[in-house]
Design a protein around this motif. Structure first.
Motif, PDB file in Angstrom:
ATOM      1  N   ASP A 157       0.857  -1.184   0.000  1.00  0.00           N
ATOM      2  CA  ASP A 157       0.000   0.000   0.000  1.00  0.00           C
ATOM      3  C   ASP A 157       0.894   1.235   0.000  1.00  0.00           C
ATOM      4  OD1 ASP A 157      -1.801   2.010   0.338  1.00  0.00           O
ATOM      5  OD2 ASP A 157      -2.714   1.226   2.167  1.00  0.00           O
ATOM      6  N   PRO A 158       1.218   1.803  -1.163  1.00  0.00           N
ATOM      7  CA  PRO A 158       2.114   2.964  -1.207  1.00  0.00           C
ATOM      8  C   PRO A 158       1.626   4.132  -0.359  1.00  0.00           C
ATOM      9  CG  PRO A 158       1.776   2.070  -3.400  1.00  0.00           C
ATOM     10  CD  PRO A 158       0.800   1.379  -2.509  1.00  0.00           C
ATOM     11  N   ARG A 159       0.307   4.294  -0.276  1.00  0.00           N
ATOM     12  CA  ARG A 159      -0.221   5.402   0.521  1.00  0.00           C
ATOM     13  C   ARG A 159       0.140   5.224   1.996  1.00  0.00           C
ATOM     14  NH1 ARG A 159      -4.848   6.428   3.492  1.00  0.00           N
ATOM     15  NH2 ARG A 159      -5.535   8.601   3.496  1.00  0.00           N
ATOM     16  N   ALA A 160      -0.026   4.004   2.527  1.00  0.00           N
ATOM     17  CA  ALA A 160       0.310   3.746   3.923  1.00  0.00           C
ATOM     18  C   ALA A 160       1.813   3.862   4.153  1.00  0.00           C
ATOM     19  CB  ALA A 160      -0.195   2.366   4.337  1.00  0.00           C
ATOM     20  N   TYR A 161       2.612   3.383   3.199  1.00  0.00           N
ATOM     21  CA  TYR A 161       4.055   3.465   3.360  1.00  0.00           C
ATOM     22  C   TYR A 161       4.513   4.915   3.322  1.00  0.00           C
ATOM     23  CZ  TYR A 161       9.038   2.750   2.607  1.00  0.00           C
ATOM     24  OH  TYR A 161      10.406   2.781   2.726  1.00  0.00           O
ATOM     25  N   CYS A 162       3.945   5.695   2.427  1.00  0.00           N
ATOM     26  CA  CYS A 162       4.295   7.112   2.353  1.00  0.00           C
ATOM     27  C   CYS A 162       3.920   7.824   3.654  1.00  0.00           C
ATOM     28  CB  CYS A 162       3.585   7.758   1.164  1.00  0.00           C
ATOM     29  SG  CYS A 162       4.499   9.138   0.444  1.00  0.00           S
ATOM     30  N   GLN A 163       2.784   7.449   4.237  1.00  0.00           N
ATOM     31  CA  GLN A 163       2.376   8.037   5.508  1.00  0.00           C
ATOM     32  C   GLN A 163       3.373   7.690   6.608  1.00  0.00           C
ATOM     33  OE1 GLN A 163      -0.405  10.143   6.050  1.00  0.00           O
ATOM     34  NE2 GLN A 163       0.804  10.466   7.911  1.00  0.00           N
ATOM     35  N   ALA A 184       8.157  16.721  -1.170  1.00  0.00           N
ATOM     36  CA  ALA A 184       7.915  15.283  -1.308  1.00  0.00           C
ATOM     37  C   ALA A 184       6.666  14.865  -0.543  1.00  0.00           C
ATOM     38  CB  ALA A 184       9.129  14.495  -0.819  1.00  0.00           C
ATOM     39  N   ILE A 185       6.472  15.446   0.633  1.00  0.00           N
ATOM     40  CA  ILE A 185       5.269  15.158   1.417  1.00  0.00           C
ATOM     41  C   ILE A 185       4.025  15.599   0.648  1.00  0.00           C
ATOM     42  CG2 ILE A 185       3.990  15.881   3.481  1.00  0.00           C
ATOM     43  CD1 ILE A 185       6.663  15.844   4.986  1.00  0.00           C
ATOM     44  N   ALA A 186       4.097  16.773   0.025  1.00  0.00           N
ATOM     45  CA  ALA A 186       2.965  17.259  -0.768  1.00  0.00           C
ATOM     46  C   ALA A 186       2.655  16.313  -1.926  1.00  0.00           C
ATOM     47  CB  ALA A 186       3.259  18.667  -1.281  1.00  0.00           C
ATOM     48  N   LYS A 187       3.698  15.765  -2.545  1.00  0.00           N
ATOM     49  CA  LYS A 187       3.490  14.823  -3.645  1.00  0.00           C
ATOM     50  C   LYS A 187       2.833  13.540  -3.142  1.00  0.00           C
ATOM     51  CE  LYS A 187       7.272  16.606  -6.485  1.00  0.00           C
ATOM     52  NZ  LYS A 187       8.621  16.352  -7.028  1.00  0.00           N
ATOM     53  N   CYS A 188       3.275  13.063  -1.992  1.00  0.00           N
ATOM     54  CA  CYS A 188       2.667  11.861  -1.413  1.00  0.00           C
ATOM     55  C   CYS A 188       1.195  12.096  -1.096  1.00  0.00           C
ATOM     56  CB  CYS A 188       3.410  11.451  -0.144  1.00  0.00           C
ATOM     57  SG  CYS A 188       4.847  10.388  -0.442  1.00  0.00           S
ATOM     58  N   GLU A 189       0.914  13.242  -0.508  1.00  0.00           N
ATOM     59  CA  GLU A 189      -0.467  13.549  -0.140  1.00  0.00           C
ATOM     60  C   GLU A 189      -1.350  13.705  -1.371  1.00  0.00           C
ATOM     61  OE1 GLU A 189       0.164  16.968   2.313  1.00  0.00           O
ATOM     62  OE2 GLU A 189       0.252  15.782   4.173  1.00  0.00           O
ATOM     63  N   GLY A 191      -0.958  11.809  -3.962  1.00  0.00           N
ATOM     64  CA  GLY A 191      -1.018  10.500  -4.597  1.00  0.00           C
ATOM     65  C   GLY A 191       0.106  10.214  -5.576  1.00  0.00           C
ATOM     66  N   ASN A 192       1.084  11.114  -5.663  1.00  0.00           N
ATOM     67  CA  ASN A 192       2.225  10.909  -6.557  1.00  0.00           C
ATOM     68  C   ASN A 192       3.334  10.204  -5.775  1.00  0.00           C
ATOM     69  OD1 ASN A 192       4.153  10.944  -8.532  1.00  0.00           O
ATOM     70  ND2 ASN A 192       4.261  13.172  -8.731  1.00  0.00           N
ATOM     71  N   TYR A 193       3.135   8.920  -5.487  1.00  0.00           N
ATOM     72  CA  TYR A 193       4.044   8.178  -4.621  1.00  0.00           C
ATOM     73  C   TYR A 193       5.400   7.947  -5.277  1.00  0.00           C
ATOM     74  CZ  TYR A 193      -0.537   7.348  -2.590  1.00  0.00           C
ATOM     75  OH  TYR A 193      -1.785   7.513  -2.076  1.00  0.00           O
ATOM     76  N   GLU A 194       5.412   7.752  -6.597  1.00  0.00           N
ATOM     77  CA  GLU A 194       6.674   7.494  -7.287  1.00  0.00           C
ATOM     78  C   GLU A 194       7.650   8.656  -7.119  1.00  0.00           C
ATOM     79  OE1 GLU A 194       3.715   7.096  -8.513  1.00  0.00           O
ATOM     80  OE2 GLU A 194       3.557   4.961  -9.010  1.00  0.00           O
ATOM     81  N   ALA A 195       7.119   9.869  -7.015  1.00  0.00           N
ATOM     82  CA  ALA A 195       7.971  11.052  -6.856  1.00  0.00           C
ATOM     83  C   ALA A 195       8.277  11.349  -5.397  1.00  0.00           C
ATOM     84  CB  ALA A 195       7.307  12.265  -7.508  1.00  0.00           C
TER      85      ALA A 195
END
Length: 226
Positions: A157-163, A184-189, A191-195
């Motif tokens: 779950d990339p979203r959970a890992y990014c969190q 990078a945090i803004a990108k994760c939030e 949904g741009n997990y790859e970046a």
């Protein structure tokens, strides 16, 4: 002489036909779901705090689960502090941190009688520093005597890992100047997990902070901090 030559020619054609058959493809084995490491579970704290963050609670939950499956009789629970502040105050703070972890372990099913709780103050530095230095990795509780499981299912779950990466960075960062990490945090939030994910992983590694899955980086490749 003709028959032997025909036989040899026919055998060559047969071998060529065998070589032209498509080879069976063997799929690579799936990555192991976890890797046991002989180490301590580390629970980190904000400066001058003994309350448990969501990331700390997740680590304690993993330690409790490892205790239940390890068969060991006792679990060492050692509180620590950095060198900022007076030594006597830091000793008391390290004990408060260890007690907070102890209570959370009990809530997760570890018997109270099996937890040896002590405080080391600023005498057991993970990162050696001078006096009055706020070092995030020295503000910790060590849960020793267990095998740490580096879980790779967190990458599903990339979203959970990014969190988890964001929680760690916000908890351990030494400076308020973190424009690259903030982007990078803004990108994760968004949904741009790859970046976002690689940048946050690099930030934690550069700051010598533990990744959410020790021994692995997203999307599940092995990594050595050494």
């Amino acid at each position: 002489m003709l028959k032997p030559r025909i036989a040899i020619f026919g055998a060559a054609l047969l071998l060529g036909a065998c070589d032209s058959q498509p080879q069976a493809l063997t799929a690579p084995p799936p990555p192991a779901p976890s890797m046991a490491q002989s180490s301590a579970y580390l629970v980190f704290f904000d400066w001058d705090k003994s309350n448990l963050s969501p990331q700390a609670m997740a680590t304690i939950g993993q330690a409790a689960a490892a205790y239940k499956t390890s068969g060991i009789a006792r679990l060492a629970n050692v509180g620590n502090a950095d060198t900022s502040g007076a030594p006597d105050y830091n000793m008391a703070l390290s004990l408060r941190r260890a007690d907070a972890v102890r209570q959370a372990l009990i809530q997760n099913g570890v018997p109270a009688a099996s937890i040896d709780t002590t405080g080391r103050g600023e005498t057991n530095l993970l990162v050696p520093t001078a006096d009055n230095v706020r070092e995030p990795q020295n503000r910790r509780v060590e849960l020793a005597g267990l095998q740490v499981q580096a879980r790779t299912d967190i990458f599903r779950d990339p979203r959970a890992y990014c969190q988890a990466l964001m929680d760690k960075w916000r908890q351990y960062r030494n400076s308020q100047v973190d424009m690259v990490e903030a982007a990078a945090i803004a990108k994760c939030e968004a949904g741009n997990y790859e970046a976002g994910i690689p940048v946050l992983e690099d930030a934690l590694i550069t700051a010598k902070m533990p990744l959410p899955a020790p021994g692995y980086r997203w999307p599940g490749r092995t990594y050595s901090a050494g």
